[in-house]
Design an enzyme around this catalytic site. Structure first.
Site, mmCIF file in Angstrom:
data_model
loop_
_atom_site.group_PDB
_atom_site.id
_atom_site.type_symbol
_atom_site.label_atom_id
_atom_site.label_comp_id
_atom_site.label_asym_id
_atom_site.label_seq_id
_atom_site.Cartn_x
_atom_site.Cartn_y
_atom_site.Cartn_z
ATOM 1 N N GLU A 142 1.475 -14.258 4.104
ATOM 2 C CA GLU A 142 1.125 -15.597 5.244
ATOM 3 C C GLU A 142 -0.173 -14.770 5.894
ATOM 4 O O GLU A 142 -0.901 -15.671 6.170
ATOM 5 C CB GLU A 142 2.242 -15.323 6.161
ATOM 6 C CG GLU A 142 3.660 -15.948 5.717
ATOM 7 C CD GLU A 142 4.435 -14.906 5.275
ATOM 8 O OE1 GLU A 142 5.895 -15.293 5.072
ATOM 9 O OE2 GLU A 142 4.105 -13.803 4.802
ATOM 10 N N TYR A 202 2.680 2.888 3.618
ATOM 11 C CA TYR A 202 3.519 1.547 3.640
ATOM 12 C C TYR A 202 2.957 0.531 5.129
ATOM 13 O O TYR A 202 2.945 -0.582 4.742
ATOM 14 C CB TYR A 202 5.090 1.625 3.808
ATOM 15 C CG TYR A 202 5.674 2.209 2.511
ATOM 16 C CD1 TYR A 202 5.580 1.404 1.564
ATOM 17 C CD2 TYR A 202 6.344 3.313 2.718
ATOM 18 C CE1 TYR A 202 6.237 1.971 0.377
ATOM 19 C CE2 TYR A 202 7.010 3.892 1.506
ATOM 20 C CZ TYR A 202 6.888 3.102 0.269
ATOM 21 O OH TYR A 202 7.376 3.430 -0.956
ATOM 22 N N ASN A 260 0.962 -1.129 0.029
ATOM 23 C CA ASN A 260 -0.065 0.014 0.069
ATOM 24 C C ASN A 260 1.080 1.337 -0.067
ATOM 25 O O ASN A 260 1.933 1.239 0.563
ATOM 26 C CB ASN A 260 -1.076 -0.056 1.348
ATOM 27 C CG ASN A 260 -2.052 1.114 1.122
ATOM 28 O OD1 ASN A 260 -1.608 2.136 1.410
ATOM 29 N ND2 ASN A 260 -3.266 0.653 1.078
ATOM 30 N N ALA A 261 0.621 2.282 -0.584
ATOM 31 C CA ALA A 261 1.284 3.440 -0.777
ATOM 32 C C ALA A 261 1.705 3.906 0.784
ATOM 33 O O ALA A 261 2.567 4.607 0.866
ATOM 34 C CB ALA A 261 0.685 4.453 -1.529
ATOM 35 N N CYS A 300 8.502 -12.882 8.384
ATOM 36 C CA CYS A 300 8.882 -11.907 9.203
ATOM 37 C C CYS A 300 8.235 -12.064 10.745
ATOM 38 O O CYS A 300 7.550 -13.050 11.012
ATOM 39 C CB CYS A 300 8.216 -10.363 8.705
ATOM 40 S SG CYS A 300 6.320 -10.307 9.080
#
Length: 136
Positions: free
Chosen positions: A57, A50, A47-48, A90
């Site tokens: 996942e 962030y 998404n712009a 992550c």
């Protein structure tokens, strides 16, 4: 492999192509085998703004839960390019996986060329905090 490794990796590779990664160009696909035996997939969605993006996942876990499954039997994650660093989940996704998986749940990590390495959740998130910590 008992967890349907080939099918999971193929599903993760295929959904990776649908990732929305216009900013990083780092596409990731994930495939989960749920307790029912069904496979649920997700791709990363950037998404712009962030912090509003979503990991592959997390997308796959959302699809699994929406379909009614509540346990992860195995997961495959495919990201990056052949020969680059491993694209392991992550930290946030490791915790998301922990919510629905046992310590011995296999997590297969690959790139578009195939499998790079397999881990257990315990190996990626040792001494984790999970639902049992909140059992009264």
């Amino acid at each position: 492999m008992a967890d349907g490794f080939d099918e999971l990796m193929a599903a993760a590779r295929a959904v990776r192509a649908n990732a929305h990664a216009p900013y990083s160009n780092f596409k990731v696909g994930a495939a989960i085998r749920g307790e029912s035996g069904r496979i649920f997939v997700g791709a990363n969605v950037e998404n712009a703004a962030y912090p509003q993006g979503q990991c592959a996942e997390a997308s796959a876990i959302g699809a699994m839960v929406a379909a009614g499954d509540r346990r992860i039997a195995a997961i495959a994650v495919v990201g990056g390019e052949p020969g680059n660093e491993l694209c392991t989940p992550c930290g946030g996704c490791r915790q998301r996986i922990r919510e629905f998986a046992a310590p011995d749940t296999p997590i297969h990590v690959g790139d578009p060329a195939g499998l790079r390495r397999s881990f257990t959740l315990e190996a990626l998130l040792p001494h984790s905090f999970g639902p049992t910590n909140l059992a009264f």
